[in-house]
Design a protein around this motif. Structure first.
Motif, short mmCIF file in Angstrom:
data_model
loop_
_atom_site.label_atom_id
_atom_site.label_comp_id
_atom_site.label_asym_id
_atom_site.label_seq_id
_atom_site.Cartn_x
_atom_site.Cartn_y
_atom_site.Cartn_z
N ALA A 110 31.27 54.08 -7.46
CA ALA A 110 30.48 52.85 -7.49
C ALA A 110 31.39 51.63 -7.44
O ALA A 110 32.51 51.65 -7.96
CB ALA A 110 29.63 52.79 -8.75
N ARG A 111 30.89 50.57 -6.81
CA ARG A 111 31.64 49.31 -6.74
C ARG A 111 31.99 48.82 -8.14
O ARG A 111 33.12 48.41 -8.41
CB ARG A 111 30.80 48.26 -6.01
N SER A 112 31.00 48.89 -9.05
CA SER A 112 31.22 48.37 -10.41
C SER A 112 32.32 49.16 -11.12
O SER A 112 33.08 48.61 -11.90
CB SER A 112 29.93 48.45 -11.21
N GLU A 113 32.41 50.46 -10.79
CA GLU A 113 33.44 51.30 -11.43
C GLU A 113 34.83 50.87 -10.97
O GLU A 113 35.77 50.76 -11.76
CB GLU A 113 33.16 52.75 -11.05
N MET B 1 24.04 54.48 -13.85
CA MET B 1 25.44 54.37 -14.27
C MET B 1 26.05 53.09 -13.75
O MET B 1 26.96 52.52 -14.31
CB MET B 1 26.17 55.63 -13.76
N ASP B 3 25.68 49.06 -12.51
CA ASP B 3 24.83 47.87 -12.56
C ASP B 3 25.05 47.02 -11.31
O ASP B 3 24.87 45.82 -11.31
CB ASP B 3 25.12 47.06 -13.84
N ASP B 4 25.47 47.71 -10.24
CA ASP B 4 25.69 46.99 -8.98
C ASP B 4 24.38 46.49 -8.41
O ASP B 4 23.33 47.10 -8.60
CB ASP B 4 26.33 47.93 -7.95
N HIS B 27 26.79 44.70 -0.92
CA HIS B 27 25.86 44.59 -2.04
C HIS B 27 25.27 43.19 -2.08
O HIS B 27 25.97 42.21 -1.83
CB HIS B 27 26.58 44.83 -3.37
#
Lengths: 348, 94
Positions: A110-113, B1, B3-4, B27
């Protein structure tokens, strides 16, 4: 800009067949052999996936952090032309980060990761961005040397076996060549300028030369990833091969500028038709990678501050999107505008 | 998992007369922002005159495992191509 071969722990010890049958692994190897591209939904060994996630995300982080040293000079660029060019270049680096994060996401991260790993200091990025930009000549030296080294590194990745990474690199390489040329142009202007300007250009070359050579990563003898990455056709040349190519094309450019490469051992080897450099100080490279370069703290603090300062914007945008069903404000169509204008007199 | 913001796929028409072509993804909080981001990320050098965005979750894709079943049947139908037919050279305009 800016991929760098970094040696950090990976699950490469795992057998290629982990998580899949030997038949799938065999078919995968055959496809690599035939130079076929691997696409996101295709079966791939877990170690291949992890190696790519690590490399592409580090590459993306490097683009993002790479905006900082040059961004430092936007407000002080010596002319409007230079300022417009520098803004365009820094914006490109941001764009390159976006292409690369997208490519990494196709592998299931994930991008957020990835962002979290960058902000909490777990992720690595190119060591070159932990050096300060002290004068305007540094902006020239970065374009000329750092982008030059990056291009050398990146062109072979356009043929990488993983489709999304290769496609991102094609786009990036196309955009990158203006970066290097504008940097050389800055150096040329300084080199042809006053004695003080020439000294400034020489000083920048002195400080950026060795870190630029280190951008190619550890020497082949101590690079643990090179062999496997070359088998998987993620990499096409070794770190030392690319570094040599860079030295061979850059030394004559420095001569043209009338500047001196800060390496007393540098010499032309007639037999091998290469420039041979003195030894690289790998202890400096390791120290910078481990977080002890001149600007490591400052760079991460700047990223964290930007992330935190933007939090309210992200929250507001998400709240707005939730309220409007995810479509956002639509631009008024031409028909709407016309009809409103036509109706206006009636409302008056 | 995660929050994108949702992921969007971006399609760009390079100039009128050409089809929209997939260029990548990004995004965005909503569709409007996706178009604005796509403008900045994918058209900094006049690469397009029109942008489509669609949520990636809305795309239905064929399964690579079924590629054989889907595409193999076309492999032995070479008679669908003009070069399959042998025409004497003296015959013109065919």
């Amino acid at each position: 800009m800016y991929t760098q071969a970094l040696d950090s722990p990976t699950p490469e010890g795992r057998p290629a067949t982990a998580g899949g049958s030997a038949a799938l692994a065999g078919r995968f190897e055959e496809r690599i052999e035939r130079d076929e591209k691997i696409e996101p939904k295709d079966w791939m060994p877990e170690a291949y996936r992890q190696t790519l996630i690590r490399q592409i995300s580090q590459h993306a982080h490097s683009e993002i952090v790479g905006m900082l040293p040059e961004g430092n000079w936007i407000t002080r660029a010596p002319s409007l032309r230079r300022k417009a060019v520098l803004i365009a270049k820094v914006q490109d680096e941001g764009g390159h980060g976006m292409y690369l994060y997208s490519a990494a996401e196709t592998l299931g991260v994930a991008r957020s990761e990835m962002l979290e790993q960058l902000l909490d200091g777990r992720a690595k990025y190119s060591s070159i961005f932990n050096y300060p930009t002290l004068t305007w000549a540094d902006v020239g030296a970065i374009g000329w040397l750092v982008d030059g080294a990056a291009i050398m590194n990146q062109i072979p990745i356009c043929r990488c076996s993983y489709g999304p990474y290769a496609r991102a690199m094609v786009r990036i390489c196309k955009e990158e060549s203006f970066h290097q040329r504008q940097g050389f142009e800055i150096m040329l202007a300084l080199a042809r300028g006053t004695a003080e300007q020439r000294a400034m250009a020489q000083d920048a070359l002195n400080r950026w030369w060795w870190p630029s050579l280190m951008m190619f990563g550890p020497s082949d003898a101590s690079s643990t990833h090179t062999a496997q990455s070359m088998r998987w056709r993620i990499k096409r040349f070794t770190n030392d091969e690319l570094r040599q190519k860079f030295v061979d094309i850059t030394v004559p450019q420095a001569e043209f500028l009338g500047l001196t490469v800060p390496d007393p051992a540098l010499r032309w080897d007639e037999a091998g038709q290469h420039y041979l450099t003195g030894p690289i100080d790998w202890s400096e490279f390791k120290a910078v990678l481990q977080g002890n370069g001149p600007c490591n703290q400052e760079r991460l603090q700047a990223r964290r501050a930007a992330h935190e300062a933007g939090a309210w914007v992200r929250e507001a945008a998400a709240a707005y999107a939730a309220k409007h069903g995810g479509r956002g404000a639509q631009p008024r169509s031409a028909a709407d505008t016309t009809s409103q204008r036509a109706e206006a007199p009636r409302h008056e | 998992m995660s929050d994108d913001w949702p992921l969007f796929e971006v399609f760009i028409r390079a100039r009128s007369g050409l089809e929209h072509k997939h260029v990548g993804s990004l995004h965005a909080a909503d569709a409007r922002m996706a178009i604005e981001h796509a403008r900045d990320v994918y058209t900094r050098r006049q690469e397009g005159v029109s942008i489509w965005v669609v949520r990636s979750s809305e795309i239905v894709a064929s399964d690579p495992e079924e590629a054989e079943a889907l595409f193999e049947p076309a492999r032995d139908k070479v008679y669908r191509h003009p070069t399959f037919y042998a025409i004497p050279e003296e015959v013109k305009n065919l």
